[in-house]
Design an enzyme around this catalytic site. Structure first.
Site, mmCIF file in Angstrom:
data_model
loop_
_atom_site.group_PDB
_atom_site.id
_atom_site.type_symbol
_atom_site.label_atom_id
_atom_site.label_comp_id
_atom_site.label_asym_id
_atom_site.label_seq_id
_atom_site.Cartn_x
_atom_site.Cartn_y
_atom_site.Cartn_z
ATOM 1 N N ASP A 65 -10.579 4.007 10.447
ATOM 2 C CA ASP A 65 -10.002 2.797 11.031
ATOM 3 C C ASP A 65 -10.426 2.558 12.476
ATOM 4 O O ASP A 65 -9.591 2.288 13.348
ATOM 5 C CB ASP A 65 -8.476 2.806 10.875
ATOM 6 C CG ASP A 65 -8.050 2.682 9.421
ATOM 7 O OD1 ASP A 65 -8.166 1.588 8.877
ATOM 8 O OD2 ASP A 65 -7.637 3.703 8.832
ATOM 9 N N ASP A 120 -7.546 -4.284 9.793
ATOM 10 C CA ASP A 120 -6.794 -3.032 9.720
ATOM 11 C C ASP A 120 -7.557 -1.927 10.445
ATOM 12 O O ASP A 120 -8.419 -1.275 9.857
ATOM 13 C CB ASP A 120 -6.547 -2.651 8.244
ATOM 14 C CG ASP A 120 -5.605 -1.460 8.110
ATOM 15 O OD1 ASP A 120 -5.030 -1.040 9.133
ATOM 16 O OD2 ASP A 120 -5.446 -0.951 6.982
ATOM 17 N N HIS A 127 -11.756 2.014 2.194
ATOM 18 C CA HIS A 127 -11.130 2.681 1.052
ATOM 19 C C HIS A 127 -12.055 2.919 -0.136
ATOM 20 O O HIS A 127 -11.602 2.993 -1.275
ATOM 21 C CB HIS A 127 -9.891 1.903 0.602
ATOM 22 C CG HIS A 127 -8.771 2.001 1.587
ATOM 23 N ND1 HIS A 127 -7.499 1.567 1.326
ATOM 24 C CD2 HIS A 127 -8.735 2.503 2.848
ATOM 25 C CE1 HIS A 127 -6.722 1.781 2.381
ATOM 26 N NE2 HIS A 127 -7.458 2.341 3.316
ATOM 27 N N TRP A 150 0.863 -1.189 0.000
ATOM 28 C CA TRP A 150 0.000 0.000 0.000
ATOM 29 C C TRP A 150 0.894 1.232 0.000
ATOM 30 O O TRP A 150 1.868 1.301 0.746
ATOM 31 C CB TRP A 150 -0.930 0.040 1.231
ATOM 32 C CG TRP A 150 -1.637 1.364 1.262
ATOM 33 C CD1 TRP A 150 -2.653 1.763 0.459
ATOM 34 C CD2 TRP A 150 -1.314 2.493 2.093
ATOM 35 N NE1 TRP A 150 -2.984 3.067 0.737
ATOM 36 C CE2 TRP A 150 -2.191 3.536 1.722
ATOM 37 C CE3 TRP A 150 -0.373 2.721 3.098
ATOM 38 C CZ2 TRP A 150 -2.143 4.793 2.333
ATOM 39 C CZ3 TRP A 150 -0.325 3.972 3.699
ATOM 40 C CH2 TRP A 150 -1.211 4.986 3.327
ATOM 41 N N HIS A 204 -8.755 -6.091 3.976
ATOM 42 C CA HIS A 204 -8.433 -5.407 5.217
ATOM 43 C C HIS A 204 -9.783 -5.025 5.793
ATOM 44 O O HIS A 204 -10.424 -4.091 5.305
ATOM 45 C CB HIS A 204 -7.630 -4.121 4.963
ATOM 46 C CG HIS A 204 -6.148 -4.326 5.031
ATOM 47 N ND1 HIS A 204 -5.253 -3.292 4.892
ATOM 48 C CD2 HIS A 204 -5.408 -5.450 5.246
ATOM 49 C CE1 HIS A 204 -4.021 -3.771 5.002
ATOM 50 N NE2 HIS A 204 -4.086 -5.078 5.206
ATOM 51 N N ASP A 245 -12.068 7.295 6.301
ATOM 52 C CA ASP A 245 -11.267 6.081 6.519
ATOM 53 C C ASP A 245 -10.630 6.139 7.913
ATOM 54 O O ASP A 245 -9.424 6.221 8.047
ATOM 55 C CB ASP A 245 -10.194 6.014 5.417
ATOM 56 C CG ASP A 245 -9.335 4.771 5.513
ATOM 57 O OD1 ASP A 245 -9.826 3.752 6.008
ATOM 58 O OD2 ASP A 245 -8.166 4.827 5.087
ATOM 59 N N GLU A 256 -3.016 -2.863 -2.595
ATOM 60 C CA GLU A 256 -4.175 -2.274 -1.897
ATOM 61 C C GLU A 256 -4.484 -0.873 -2.435
ATOM 62 O O GLU A 256 -3.633 0.010 -2.406
ATOM 63 C CB GLU A 256 -3.862 -2.198 -0.389
ATOM 64 C CG GLU A 256 -4.972 -1.570 0.437
ATOM 65 C CD GLU A 256 -4.619 -1.467 1.931
ATOM 66 O OE1 GLU A 256 -3.468 -1.775 2.308
ATOM 67 O OE2 GLU A 256 -5.513 -1.072 2.707
ATOM 68 N N LYS A 310 -6.967 2.736 -2.722
ATOM 69 C CA LYS A 310 -7.570 3.688 -1.797
ATOM 70 C C LYS A 310 -8.287 4.774 -2.585
ATOM 71 O O LYS A 310 -7.967 5.006 -3.753
ATOM 72 C CB LYS A 310 -6.473 4.284 -0.916
ATOM 73 C CG LYS A 310 -6.972 5.037 0.286
ATOM 74 C CD LYS A 310 -5.873 5.209 1.321
ATOM 75 C CE LYS A 310 -6.393 6.062 2.472
ATOM 76 N NZ LYS A 310 -5.507 6.080 3.607
ATOM 77 N N ASP A 344 -9.657 -2.844 1.164
ATOM 78 C CA ASP A 344 -9.789 -2.354 2.539
ATOM 79 C C ASP A 344 -11.180 -1.738 2.643
ATOM 80 O O ASP A 344 -11.562 -0.898 1.816
ATOM 81 C CB ASP A 344 -8.687 -1.314 2.809
ATOM 82 C CG ASP A 344 -8.720 -0.762 4.227
ATOM 83 O OD1 ASP A 344 -9.788 -0.303 4.657
ATOM 84 O OD2 ASP A 344 -7.671 -0.759 4.891
HETATM 85 C C1 RNT Z 1 -3.931 2.860 4.768
HETATM 86 C C2 RNT Z 1 -4.035 1.405 4.468
HETATM 87 C C3 RNT Z 1 -2.934 0.545 4.981
HETATM 88 C C4 RNT Z 1 -2.490 0.898 6.392
HETATM 89 C C5 RNT Z 1 -1.522 -0.096 6.999
HETATM 90 C C6 RNT Z 1 -0.892 0.439 8.223
HETATM 91 O O1 RNT Z 1 -5.047 3.559 4.423
HETATM 92 O O2 RNT Z 1 -5.273 0.924 4.902
HETATM 93 O O3 RNT Z 1 -3.304 -0.788 4.884
HETATM 94 O O4 RNT Z 1 -3.570 1.040 7.230
HETATM 95 O O5 RNT Z 1 -0.634 -0.495 6.067
HETATM 96 ZN ZN ZN Z 2 -5.554 -1.200 4.817
#
Ligand code: RNT
Ligand code: ZN
Length: 417
Positions: free
Chosen positions: A295, A325, A261, A184, A285, A293, A225, A227, A258
């Site tokens: 998390d 994640d 994302h 990523w 993720h 985003d 990955e 985004k 993810d």
């Molecule tokens: C960031 C991504 C990525 C990170 C990690 C720490 O938006 O989701 O995966 O969260 O690599």
């Molecule tokens: Zn991620």
């Protein structure tokens, strides 16, 4: 009534629908979740000269007891793992290398810098996954890495990614379970770009160079990955969904989706079936975006349940690589891991306790009344009784009793740091 008695009753309710609960439990035992190490220290890592977190991601909160050494992080992970049913995996980032006080640039990292992690994983029967770290670094300060206009900077990150794939291969070889190495990058622009194509062209070329190096697929799988935006890359992200979807399809790599994302009304659950029609494997993720985003810790919400249903009803438990994640520093970090991971497993269990084949048949017949009626009724079937039994059988605390253990650990270990 005991956990066992509740279970027996629940089992009967599910058996009426042809669901063999004992078989479900046996199946669930073998589904690994890749637990991200970075929830334990707010994506800090152990570099000798650590850099501030960058890349448009952010951890908020300052709950006491954060792990600040590999030993502490592993101890915290062990605590969380003792509260989570099943055998799982740990997902590492390059910044968690152990270099013995020596400054080792990221493009110089080697398997030997992860020997302690591998030894620990062996002792604990865990698999390991890996990520190159393309943020929190002076060479990523302008938010560009693999798509950077400067060739030397691109080269540096390309070499870091190549080395990372070799570290993934080493994990797979040592632990006898294929590692996933996920790339990523934060690359993007805050404001409207005047050229969207050139950075993407460069990213494509960088990835080609990274993947041109032979790494044994038996031991390591590569994922990319995407985004949609980040802090500081609100207007344009180089590695968008379309970019990586096409890249992965053409180059036989895994797409990693993810759940934070995508656009707010776009759901990963609705993407899984399409992805699985065109690729053998898919990586996730699992996160929880709140307005952005953000998390947040994964909760057992409708989207998590839908993701689990899509994996289970499409018989894809061995095709979808499930990773987590999230990073929340405002609550006990061991609890965060425990809550999020238990929820992922709960979602899978609840998806297995639905007469999926029968519901598919109803849809085919156009019987939408019965489809809706049953899908709703199953929401209040005694899934909790099966979950409790599963925890008991797997030797982990039942219901909220795990929290006592976290509280004790906080007193005895975390608050003394
Ligand atoms: C960031 C991504 C990525 C990170 C990690 C720490 O938006 O989701 O995966 O969260 O690599
Ligand atoms: Zn991620």
């Amino acid at each position: 009534m005991s956990v066992q008695e509740n279970y027996e009753l629940a089992k009967k309710a599910y058996e009426k629908w042809g669901i063999n609960v004992d078989e479900v439990i046996e199946k669930l035992k073998n589904v690994p979740i890749s637990i991200h190490c970075w929830q334990g220290d707010d994506i800090g890592g152990f570099e000798v000269n650590p850099n501030e977190l960058s890349g448009g991601i952010s951890v908020t909160g300052n709950y006491p007891g954060k792990a600040s050494s590999p030993e502490e992080l592993r101890a915290d992970l062990e605590k969380a793992l003792s509260l989570i049913p099943g055998k799982h995996r740990v997902n590492l980032h390059a910044i968690y290398a152990e270099t013995n006080g020596e400054v080792v640039e990221r493009d110089q990292l080697e398997p030997k810098h992860f020997e302690n992690w591998v030894k620990w994983a062996k002792e604990n029967g865990l698999g390991l996954d890996y990520n190159p770290t393309l943020f929190s670094h002076p060479k990523a300060n302008d938010g560009l890495t693999l798509s950077h206009p400067n060739e030397d900077i691109r080269e540096f990150w390309i070499n870091h990614c190549i080395g990372s794939r070799k570290i993934g291969e080493y994990f797979g070889k040592e632990l006898g379970t294929q590692a996933l190495t996920n790339i990523w990058i934060p690359d993007g622009y805050k404001d409207i770009p005047s050229d969207r194509l050139t950075p993407r062209k460069r990213l494509k070329e960088s990835l080609d160079k990274i993947f041109a190096v032979e790494v044994d697929e038996k031991y390591n799988l590569d994922a990319v990955e995407s985004k949609v935006f980040g802090i500081g890359s609100e207007s344009y992200v180089v590695g968008s969904h379309e970019f990586y979807l096409n890249y992965a399809m053409k180059n036989d790599k895994l797409c990693l989706l993810d759940t934070g994302h995508y656009h707010p009304t776009e759901t990963v659950s609705n993407k899984i079936s399409s992805m699985l029609l065109f690729s053998e494997k898919l990586a996730l993720h699992v996160s929880r975006p709140v307005r952005w985003d953000s998390d947040h810790v994964v909760i057992l919400d409708d989207e998590l349940k839908e993701i689990a249903l899509e994996i289970v009803r499409n018989d894809a438990l061995d095709r979808v690589i499930i990773g987590l994640d999230f990073f929340d520093a405002s609550i006990n970090r061991v609890a965060a891991w425990t809550i999020g991971t238990r929820n992922m497993i709960k979602a899978l269990l609840s998806a297995m306790l639905v007469p999926n084949e029968y519901l598919k048949q109803l849809q085919e017949e156009g019987n939408f009344t019965e489809r809706l009626a049953l899908m709703e009724e199953f929401k209040t079937y005694p899934f909790g009784a099966v979950w409790d039994y599963y925890c008991q059988k797997m030797g982990v605390p039942v219901r909220e009793s795990w929290l006592e253990e976290v509280k004790a650990y906080e007193q005895e270990v975390l608050l003394k740091r």
